[in-house]
Design a protein around this motif. Sequence first.
Motif, PDB file in Angstrom:
ATOM      1  N   ALA A  44      23.204  74.899  41.194  1.00  0.00           N
ATOM      2  CA  ALA A  44      23.140  73.633  41.932  1.00  0.00           C
ATOM      3  C   ALA A  44      24.390  73.421  42.776  1.00  0.00           C
ATOM      4  O   ALA A  44      24.308  72.999  43.937  1.00  0.00           O
ATOM      5  CB  ALA A  44      22.965  72.476  40.947  1.00  0.00           C
ATOM      6  N   TYR A  45      25.551  73.723  42.228  1.00  0.00           N
ATOM      7  CA  TYR A  45      26.799  73.566  42.988  1.00  0.00           C
ATOM      8  C   TYR A  45      26.831  74.523  44.181  1.00  0.00           C
ATOM      9  O   TYR A  45      27.331  74.167  45.253  1.00  0.00           O
ATOM     10  CB  TYR A  45      28.004  73.819  42.095  1.00  0.00           C
ATOM     11  N   ALA A  46      26.313  75.737  43.992  1.00  0.00           N
ATOM     12  CA  ALA A  46      26.280  76.696  45.106  1.00  0.00           C
ATOM     13  C   ALA A  46      25.396  76.168  46.229  1.00  0.00           C
ATOM     14  O   ALA A  46      25.751  76.258  47.417  1.00  0.00           O
ATOM     15  CB  ALA A  46      25.775  78.051  44.619  1.00  0.00           C
ATOM     16  N   GLY A  84      16.423  70.723  47.327  1.00  0.00           N
ATOM     17  CA  GLY A  84      17.577  71.595  47.303  1.00  0.00           C
ATOM     18  C   GLY A  84      18.477  71.419  46.105  1.00  0.00           C
ATOM     19  O   GLY A  84      18.067  71.563  44.955  1.00  0.00           O
ATOM     20  N   ALA A  85      19.748  71.118  46.368  1.00  0.00           N
ATOM     21  CA  ALA A  85      20.767  71.072  45.327  1.00  0.00           C
ATOM     22  C   ALA A  85      20.460  70.007  44.283  1.00  0.00           C
ATOM     23  O   ALA A  85      20.663  70.237  43.085  1.00  0.00           O
ATOM     24  CB  ALA A  85      22.131  70.823  45.961  1.00  0.00           C
ATOM     25  N   LEU A  86      19.986  68.833  44.693  1.00  0.00           N
ATOM     26  CA  LEU A  86      19.720  67.769  43.727  1.00  0.00           C
ATOM     27  C   LEU A  86      18.611  68.169  42.767  1.00  0.00           C
ATOM     28  O   LEU A  86      18.708  67.927  41.561  1.00  0.00           O
ATOM     29  CB  LEU A  86      19.358  66.473  44.449  1.00  0.00           C
ATOM     30  N   GLU A  87      17.552  68.790  43.295  1.00  0.00           N
ATOM     31  CA  GLU A  87      16.474  69.239  42.416  1.00  0.00           C
ATOM     32  C   GLU A  87      16.991  70.248  41.404  1.00  0.00           C
ATOM     33  O   GLU A  87      16.631  70.218  40.224  1.00  0.00           O
ATOM     34  CB  GLU A  87      15.343  69.864  43.258  1.00  0.00           C
ATOM     35  N   LEU A 133      22.355  75.286  30.731  1.00  0.00           N
ATOM     36  CA  LEU A 133      22.876  74.155  31.498  1.00  0.00           C
ATOM     37  C   LEU A 133      23.926  74.609  32.510  1.00  0.00           C
ATOM     38  O   LEU A 133      23.843  74.285  33.697  1.00  0.00           O
ATOM     39  CB  LEU A 133      23.479  73.117  30.556  1.00  0.00           C
ATOM     40  N   TYR A 134      24.904  75.352  32.049  1.00  0.00           N
ATOM     41  CA  TYR A 134      26.021  75.692  32.938  1.00  0.00           C
ATOM     42  C   TYR A 134      25.608  76.697  34.015  1.00  0.00           C
ATOM     43  O   TYR A 134      26.114  76.641  35.138  1.00  0.00           O
ATOM     44  CB  TYR A 134      27.204  76.194  32.119  1.00  0.00           C
ATOM     45  N   GLU A 135      24.710  77.601  33.693  1.00  0.00           N
ATOM     46  CA  GLU A 135      24.221  78.514  34.732  1.00  0.00           C
ATOM     47  C   GLU A 135      23.387  77.761  35.756  1.00  0.00           C
ATOM     48  O   GLU A 135      23.468  78.029  36.963  1.00  0.00           O
ATOM     49  CB  GLU A 135      23.419  79.644  34.094  1.00  0.00           C
ATOM     50  N   GLY A 136      22.587  76.800  35.288  1.00  0.00           N
ATOM     51  CA  GLY A 136      21.816  75.981  36.221  1.00  0.00           C
ATOM     52  C   GLY A 136      22.702  75.126  37.100  1.00  0.00           C
ATOM     53  O   GLY A 136      22.452  74.977  38.306  1.00  0.00           O
ATOM     54  N   LEU A 137      23.759  74.552  36.515  1.00  0.00           N
ATOM     55  CA  LEU A 137      24.686  73.757  37.309  1.00  0.00           C
ATOM     56  C   LEU A 137      25.413  74.620  38.343  1.00  0.00           C
ATOM     57  O   LEU A 137      25.657  74.178  39.468  1.00  0.00           O
ATOM     58  CB  LEU A 137      25.702  73.072  36.396  1.00  0.00           C
ATOM     59  N   PRO A 146      34.454  75.956  47.249  1.00  0.00           N
ATOM     60  CA  PRO A 146      33.867  74.692  46.800  1.00  0.00           C
ATOM     61  C   PRO A 146      34.721  74.046  45.721  1.00  0.00           C
ATOM     62  O   PRO A 146      35.297  74.723  44.869  1.00  0.00           O
ATOM     63  CB  PRO A 146      32.507  75.130  46.224  1.00  0.00           C
ATOM     64  N   VAL A 147      34.832  72.727  45.777  1.00  0.00           N
ATOM     65  CA  VAL A 147      35.513  71.964  44.738  1.00  0.00           C
ATOM     66  C   VAL A 147      34.409  71.370  43.860  1.00  0.00           C
ATOM     67  O   VAL A 147      33.743  70.408  44.236  1.00  0.00           O
ATOM     68  CB  VAL A 147      36.402  70.862  45.336  1.00  0.00           C
ATOM     69  N   LEU A 148      34.198  71.970  42.698  1.00  0.00           N
ATOM     70  CA  LEU A 148      33.023  71.630  41.906  1.00  0.00           C
ATOM     71  C   LEU A 148      33.047  70.186  41.427  1.00  0.00           C
ATOM     72  O   LEU A 148      31.994  69.568  41.275  1.00  0.00           O
ATOM     73  CB  LEU A 148      32.903  72.580  40.714  1.00  0.00           C
ATOM     74  N   GLY A 149      34.227  69.638  41.196  1.00  0.00           N
ATOM     75  CA  GLY A 149      34.288  68.236  40.791  1.00  0.00           C
ATOM     76  C   GLY A 149      33.713  67.315  41.848  1.00  0.00           C
ATOM     77  O   GLY A 149      32.989  66.363  41.543  1.00  0.00           O
ATOM     78  N   THR A 150      34.039  67.594  43.095  1.00  0.00           N
ATOM     79  CA  THR A 150      33.510  66.781  44.192  1.00  0.00           C
ATOM     80  C   THR A 150      32.002  66.960  44.340  1.00  0.00           C
ATOM     81  O   THR A 150      31.262  65.991  44.535  1.00  0.00           O
ATOM     82  CB  THR A 150      34.210  67.160  45.506  1.00  0.00           C
ATOM     83  N   LEU A 151      31.535  68.212  44.223  1.00  0.00           N
ATOM     84  CA  LEU A 151      30.101  68.479  44.341  1.00  0.00           C
ATOM     85  C   LEU A 151      29.326  67.802  43.209  1.00  0.00           C
ATOM     86  O   LEU A 151      28.253  67.232  43.430  1.00  0.00           O
ATOM     87  CB  LEU A 151      29.841  69.988  44.329  1.00  0.00           C
ATOM     88  N   HIS A 152      29.867  67.854  42.002  1.00  0.00           N
ATOM     89  CA  HIS A 152      29.217  67.204  40.857  1.00  0.00           C
ATOM     90  C   HIS A 152      29.115  65.697  41.084  1.00  0.00           C
ATOM     91  O   HIS A 152      28.076  65.084  40.817  1.00  0.00           O
ATOM     92  CB  HIS A 152      30.018  67.497  39.587  1.00  0.00           C
TER      93      HIS A 152
END
Length: 353
Positions: free
Chosen positions: A214-216, A238-241, A207-211, A291-297
């Motif tokens: 996605a964030y990148a 892209g990122a959503l998929e 999960l975390y490696e996949g996320l 990147p601010v991962l909270g915002t991207l999430h």
Amino acid sequence: MVSDGLWSIGELAARAGVTVKTVRYYSDRGLLPEAARSSGGHRRYGPGALDRLRLIRSLRALDLPVPEVERVLDRDGVPAEVIADRLRDVGSRLAALRWQEAALRSLQECPAGERAERARLLGAVPAPPDTDAVARFWRRILPVRLSGRVVSLVLDAVVPPPPAEPSAARVLDFARLHALVSGPLPGGGACRRAQPLPEGAYRPDVLYEGLAEAYALAGAEERTGRTGRTGRTGRTGGALECFVSAYATAQGVRDTPDFRRGLVPVLARADSTLIRRYWKLAAGLFGPDEPVLGTLHHRLSVALFDEVGGHEVGGHATDGHEADGHGVGGYGADRHSLGGHEVGGHEVGGHEV
């Protein structure tokens, strides 16, 4: 200097511009050997002692400790590692001074009635600051079964570095973040960890490696301005998929329309006031290109909500599994409307979080 060409301790001290006590101290340490003793037992020094004493004084003026001065004199030169050590020490002290200056400016700008409370807040942060407390916070809330390697990757992404050039505002944000992760947690208990799925249904590393992937992608899309309202780019999504795939793959299920509808409430349940507050404070501490991962999430969660039609799908299972929904962003709906981009009432990166 008498006829033997030697100086008394007082004469050497006068020529070097130091006290007799100083000359005696260095002599007793073995840094300033005496050439001889007078008939009365007094120390006598040759002309070379003056040069050596001046070198000792110069090294001490550079704040080298006496043991380091001894090393220099023994080697007949200043070793590169001694210089490097001193530079590191000076850099640390300069960083502490810059931090203290910015903290004092923050106090200066603060209304008089609030200064005592702000002083307590700022004074709780070590100078120069470190991120130990923030890292401990994340270690406490990440899944227990997450591997050390992935934990390190997550910490690198979610822990903001202390401001290299601190301003009054950034010092205050960092101090508030430090207080948030160090102080009493909501409810008075330990911070809740991400709850795993039933045994065998959830692979935290996957999960975390996949996320992370996605964030990148989401960060790259944001930088190039290619992300639309739904977060899709081109024909692949892209990122959503990638974001949805991380949750599906971690559970060993297929990414289907039903899974996506069920994922929305999963993300909503993962939300918390504590994590929203964390990202509100941390967002301004990352660099402009970080990147601010909270915002991207949050944006990916909103994109998913928009894609499934913005319908209420609370309590929906994800292909038979109840997901924990914990990404490093921690944003979701949680009694707020993802479709309306309203998540907690704080603004980060153009969205209400």
